[in-house]
Scaffold this motif. Structure first.
Motif: not given
Length: 714
Positions: A209, A196-197, A201, A193-194, A206, A199
């Motif tokens: 997602d 920051k977002s 990746y 998981i990113d 991903a 989401r």
């Protein structure tokens, strides 16, 4: 004709009518959401004021509230990834009235000092007081790091956090952290998981997602010092909808075996990277996908998915495709067609082609060309049958599904690179280099799909890694295995190449991985690595791909190991010495684990023990003996067996269960047999009821290390 026209017009009208209905429903839904937001903002109240009025005085705004991300599970319902809530502990110093505040501030300060330890009690009190009297500040975080859900439940009993009259002010800012219980196993496959977002990746995170992330809610938040957003009020305007749960095809028992075997060989050979994929033949379900990269001395981590995106010249594993094309084109009997490979070196159109075997293979059959992996043999066959029709050969490769990606529903699959005659890189030599797996780029998964199709009697199966998507109510979407309706080649060709692939292990380059318990079919591949446009001596990309049990295939598997290093002879860096042993170790472990592919050992109980009537703990058998007035059981051992050889007379025999890897269980009740076997680390399956009359593993030494046993009860 008239009826057809009228029917078409009626269908068109029906479609237009449905489209209008859907359009009106969407418009109505939009109006309802807009009305809800207006009502909440201007009519619902908080602390006696509408939200619109309250937001003027306070820095309030509608903001998205993230949904709980869905979980990822293995095929046997084990949790692979989940979101755990963590909390920042904050305090709005101006919420509580004065009496409550001054009566409880000392207790709160002491609790903070005792549990958080980032300040003294007096230090916490002084800081809280500064914020209390400040005209510009009111909210502060009480701990710099997040706390767990369990800690949060304890803190909710503290002053200012408990729901006390005229109290309040304690706040929890919720964040979610992704947690993978089996990490670092399958890290790259499961994905990440990113931060920051939020989401996904890479990996499954991903690829799925949209399903995992759910739908965010909308609620009022107050923006305080440092840009921190604090939820205001208990009710949200639009509740977040939790993400869907993803159920994969991965079996973590297979995954563990694959990673252990791969890591051990990578460390032994100090190789650059490696990958193992295990797939169920009939369904395409991927049971294990391991990818390890060297990250330092004796350290290997999952940082890149070579199985999915690591394309390379496949080398001799591609000879299977060439042999299939030859058989489809000529219908030859590969046991009768002879090829003179000479002494192991052949100058062919200004290029030197060599076989790995020093001195060469001499005059061999076409079947032995594949079994012994003769580069010279496959090039000579290619020259004889396809030199004048290269397009026909390329058409066969397309027919075998080798020119397109597998289409696995996972992001990042790299397309294969197999040139045709329109390519500017095509030359007069391309056809012959392609014959033994050069001048092309393929991923391990794409190569595995070809061998899997052969094992599946010619029917190509798309690899799959997710089988179900579930919501709170149950299964929302079920992935159905995709199997091509038409086989990739004739049944006769499949029969012939199956025999050759078995011959590779029975008589060819991989005969050292032959098993006495089950048959393996497969092919080695050693390709020189292309470095700066040059195929470099001593830098090898090794692989072994095949399936098992060969007589009734259930699993296919590929192992690749890149750039193995050895100070010994050249053959120690070839696939037969590097990749093939890893395949054997993985296959052995799976065979031991999966009772459905094991061959039961018939007549495992010696004839002399056919008179056994019962067996068990000596102390319990003695109770029965006394009641039935039989000869007492021996007391020197914990377990004993007995048979009745004449009226009132019992023949007893001590049962030594500790000295043998596999004890003799005949005559025992399931309770005793299960207790003994599970304490020895066996996985037990059974059929029937009553006492044990047969066991799939004979009593004695467990030389093969099999840990799954089938008991027959009667």
């Amino acid at each position: 004709m008239k009826n057809d026209i009228e029917s078409g017009q009626n269908n068109k009208k029906a479609l237009i009518s449905r489209a209008r209905t859907v359009g009106w429903l969407l418009l109505l839904l939009g109006i309802m959401v807009f009305t809800k937001l207006i009502r909440v903002q201007y009519y619902d109240t908080f602390k006696g004021k509408t939200w619109a009025e309250y937001s003027v005085k306070n820095d309030l705004k509608l903001d998205t509230i993230p949904a709980m991300r869905g979980n990822i599970y293995s095929a046997d319902n084990r949790l692979l990834a989940t979101s755990l809530p963590y909390y920042f502990v904050g305090f709005d110093t101006k919420v509580a009235d004065s009496a409550y505040f001054y009566n409880n501030i000392d207790q709160l300060s002491s609790l903070l000092a005792k549990n958080f330890g980032e300040n003294t009690a007096s230090g916490y009190r002084a800081k809280i007081m500064r914020y209390r009297v400040s005209k510009s500040k009111r909210y502060l975080r009480l701990k710099s790091k997040q706390i767990s859900h369990l800690d949060r439940e304890k803190i909710k009993l503290w002053p200012f956090f408990a729901k006390d009259k005229k109290g309040g002010g304690g706040k929890f800012e919720t964040i979610y952290r992704r947690y993978k219980p089996f990490s670092p196993m399958a890290d790259r496959t499961i994905g990440g998981i990113d931060p920051k977002s939020g989401r996904g990746y890479i990996g499954i995170e991903a690829s799925f997602d949209k399903k995992l992330e759910g739908k965010s809610g909308i609620g009022w938040v107050e923006k305080v010092e440092g840009g921190v957003k604090i939820p205001v009020g208990d009710a949200l305007n639009i509740q977040p909808e939790a993400g869907r749960d993803i159920y994969t095809t991965l079996d973590m028992n297979f995954q563990e075996r694959a990673e252990m075997a791969l890591r051990r060989k990578l460390m032994e050979m100090q190789a650059d990277f490696g990958s193992v994929v295990v797939m169920e033949i009939a369904t395409g379900e991927i049971k294990a996908m391991a990818n390890l990269t060297k990250r330092g001395d004796q350290k290997y981590e999952e940082v890149f998915n070579y199985a999915l995106a690591g394309s390379n010249d496949p080398g001799s594993t591609f000879k299977l495709a060439t042999m299939m094309a030859l058989l489809e084109e000529t219908h030859m009997n590969p046991d009768q067609v002879m090829v003179n490979t000479g002494t192991g070196a052949l100058r062919f159109r200004n290029h030197m082609i060599r076989d790995a075997h020093r001195g060469g293979f001499g005059n061999i059959t076409a079947a032995q060309v594949l079994e012994k992996s003769s580069n010279i043999g496959i090039v000579l066959l290619m020259q004889k049958y396809f030199a004048s029709k290269p397009d026909k050969y390329l058409q066969y490769l397309k027919q075998f599904h080798l020119t397109v990606p597998t289409g696995i529903p996972m992001k990042g699959e790299k397309p294969p690179l197999i040139r045709d005659r329109t390519s500017k890189h095509w030359s007069n030599y391309s056809l012959y280099f392609m014959a033994h797996g050069y001048e092309m780029q393929m991923t391990p998964l794409q190569t595995l799909a070809l061998y899997n199709a052969v094992a599946n009697d010619g029917y190509w199966v798309r690899p799959m890694i997710v089988k179900e998507i579930r919501n709170a109510e149950g299964v929302e979407d079920k992935m159905i295995p995709y199997v091509e309706e038409k086989p990739i080649c004739s049944p006769e060709t499949i029969r012939k190449v199956k025999k050759m692939l078995e011959g590779v292990v029975e008589n060819g380059l991989a005969k050292h991985i032959k098993s006495d318990l089950y048959k393996i079919a497969g092919k080695t591949g050693t390709a020189r690595k292309l470095i700066n446009g040059v195929y470099t001596e001593g830098k090898n990309y090794t692989s072994f791909v095949g399936y098992f049990p060969a007589d009734k295939p259930k699993y296919s598997c590929i192992v690749i190991i890149d750039n193995p290093k050895s100070s010994g002879a050249d053959y120690t860096r070839y696939a037969g010495s590097v990749a093939a042993p890893v395949f054997k170790e993985v296959a052995d472990r799976i065979y031991a684990y999966d009772a459905s592919i094991q061959k039961p050992v018939k007549d495992s109980v010696p004839e002399t023990s056919q008179d056994v009537k019962w067996a068990g703990r000596s102390s319990e058998l003695n109770i029965i003996s006394r009641e039935l007035k039989l000869t007492p059981a021996p007391q020197e051992t914990e377990y004993a067996s007995a048979s009745l050889f004449k009226k009132g007379k019992t023949k007893w025999k001590s049962q030594s269960i500790g000295s043998k890897d596999i004890p003799d269980l005949q005559g025992m009740a399931m309770r005793d047999a299960l207790y003994i076997l599970e304490n020895k680390g066996f996985k037990v399956t059974f059929k029937g009821s009553g006492k044990v009359v047969e066991q799939s593993l004979p009593p004695g030494s467990n030389k093969d290390g099999i840990k799954t046993i089938l008991l027959t009860l009667q």
